[in-house]
Design a protein around this motif. Structure first.
Motif, short mmCIF file in Angstrom:
data_model
loop_
_atom_site.label_atom_id
_atom_site.label_comp_id
_atom_site.label_asym_id
_atom_site.label_seq_id
_atom_site.Cartn_x
_atom_site.Cartn_y
_atom_site.Cartn_z
N ARG A 178 0.83 -1.22 0.00
CA ARG A 178 0.00 0.00 0.00
C ARG A 178 0.86 1.26 0.00
O ARG A 178 0.43 2.30 -0.48
CB ARG A 178 -0.95 0.04 1.21
N LEU A 179 2.07 1.15 0.57
CA LEU A 179 2.94 2.33 0.58
C LEU A 179 3.31 2.72 -0.85
O LEU A 179 3.58 3.89 -1.12
CB LEU A 179 4.22 2.05 1.39
N ASN A 180 3.33 1.74 -1.78
CA ASN A 180 3.58 2.07 -3.19
C ASN A 180 2.32 2.56 -3.89
O ASN A 180 2.38 3.43 -4.75
CB ASN A 180 4.05 0.83 -3.97
N GLU A 181 1.17 1.97 -3.53
CA GLU A 181 -0.05 2.21 -4.30
C GLU A 181 -0.78 3.50 -3.89
O GLU A 181 -1.26 4.26 -4.74
CB GLU A 181 -1.01 1.03 -4.12
N ALA A 182 -0.88 3.72 -2.57
CA ALA A 182 -1.73 4.81 -2.09
C ALA A 182 -1.29 6.20 -2.57
O ALA A 182 -2.13 7.01 -2.96
CB ALA A 182 -1.83 4.77 -0.56
N PRO A 183 0.02 6.51 -2.58
CA PRO A 183 0.40 7.86 -3.01
C PRO A 183 -0.03 8.19 -4.44
O PRO A 183 -0.48 9.30 -4.73
CB PRO A 183 1.93 7.85 -2.87
N ARG A 184 0.02 7.20 -5.33
CA ARG A 184 -0.43 7.43 -6.71
C ARG A 184 -1.93 7.70 -6.74
O ARG A 184 -2.40 8.64 -7.39
CB ARG A 184 -0.08 6.17 -7.55
N ASP A 185 -2.71 6.90 -6.01
CA ASP A 185 -4.17 7.07 -5.99
C ASP A 185 -4.54 8.44 -5.46
O ASP A 185 -5.42 9.13 -5.98
CB ASP A 185 -4.83 6.03 -5.09
N VAL A 186 -3.87 8.80 -4.39
CA VAL A 186 -4.29 10.00 -3.69
C VAL A 186 -3.84 11.26 -4.45
O VAL A 186 -4.51 12.28 -4.39
CB VAL A 186 -3.81 9.92 -2.23
N GLU A 187 -2.75 11.14 -5.16
CA GLU A 187 -2.31 12.29 -5.97
C GLU A 187 -3.38 12.62 -7.01
O GLU A 187 -3.78 13.77 -7.20
CB GLU A 187 -0.98 11.96 -6.65
N PHE A 188 -3.88 11.55 -7.66
CA PHE A 188 -4.94 11.75 -8.65
C PHE A 188 -6.22 12.26 -7.99
O PHE A 188 -6.83 13.23 -8.45
CB PHE A 188 -5.22 10.44 -9.40
#
Ligand code: PQQ
Length: 256
Positions: A178-188
């Motif tokens: 999740r540390l890899n996935e969440a920042p991308r999702d939340v940026e969008f």
């Protein structure tokens, strides 16, 4: 229309909601991350939190079903792939079930969602319904608790590794990923909300959506605290502390 400084103020308002209300401050999380939970309490958390995990791709599918813009669908659909993964390798849901095994639970029992507390179901189902029904900008805003999730995931990895014999990298792979996935999702998601909440009314509605979501998360932990920290308070239908337990984990077990 909103100006750049308006947008900045709105961004700060969203962050403040996390500072005030995110579930990292809940007493159950303080116990869990500080090593204060019994194995029964850890297992209750794993069982109940599975219900949240299992509904995340369903709420994202509900969201996608309402998007008319192909660009928005393209940006959003990776969320479903993150959790469901491919036929063979699986994704976040399967990683969560590895955590279930590590704490000595039968993953089939956890996946059955039997024993999930009634209040967990109410809270999570309310989140799915919210995303299915509300305007898209509010649905996206409700996912923005993920702005605050990397911090809690890092704290959780460190706290579980330090305090619990079952915890190792394989058991905690869900959070590492999740540390890899969440920042991308939340940026969008954040850019979408800042752009689309372009009136005071829409900003208020987006802030209310994020507040609602902090309530969804907080209520789940209240339910756990009430049932498994306060003696004698497991509600009818809640996990009894025994079903689905297949073994006691020990510190000397080799990692998978
Ligand atoms: O462990 C946590 O505290 C936590 C919180 C949240 C969140 O803030 O909603 C999510 C997650 N984890 C998570 O792993 C996850 O995949 C996730 C998806 C979403 C969402 O709303 O779409 N929130 C969260």
């Amino acid at each position: 229309m909103t100006t750049a400084s308006d947008k900045q103020a709105f961004h700060a308002r969203l962050l403040e909601i996390g500072t005030q209300r995110y579930h990292d401050k809940h007493p159950f999380h303080v116990m869990l991350h500080g090593g204060g939970c019994t194995m029964t309490q850890v297992r209750a958390w794993v069982i109940n939190r599975y219900y949240y995990q299992s509904r995340i791709p369903m709420k994202d599918a509900a969201f996608l079903s309402r998007c008319e813009d192909p660009q928005l669908r393209r940006a959003w659909r990776s969320r479903i792939e993150d959790h469901d993964g491919g036929m063979d390798e699986g994704g976040g849901i399967r990683r969560w079930l590895r955590l279930a095994e590590a704490v000595g639970l039968d993953p089939a029992y956890v996946a059955s969602t039997r024993g999930v507390l009634p209040a967990t179901r109410f809270a999570v189902d309310a989140y799915v319904a919210f995303v299915r029904e509300k305007p898209l900008v509010e649905a996206v805003a409700s996912s923005l608790t993920e702005l605050f999730a990397p911090k809690i995931h890092s704290e959780r990895i460190a706290g579980l590794l330090e305090h619990y014999a079952f915890a190792d990298e394989a058991a905690l792979a869900y959070f590492r990923q999740r540390l890899n996935e969440a920042p991308r999702d939340v940026e969008f998601g954040l850019a979408y909300v800042l752009d689309h909440a372009d009136t005071r009314e829409k900003q208020d509605a987006a802030a209310a959506a994020l507040t609602f979501k902090t309530d969804v998360l907080w209520s789940q932990l209240d339910a756990l605290y009430s049932a498994y920290v306060t003696p004698g308070r497991i509600p009818p239908g809640g996990w009894d502390g025994r079903e689905g337990v297949v073994r006691e984990p020990t510190a000397t077990e080799p990692a998978e």
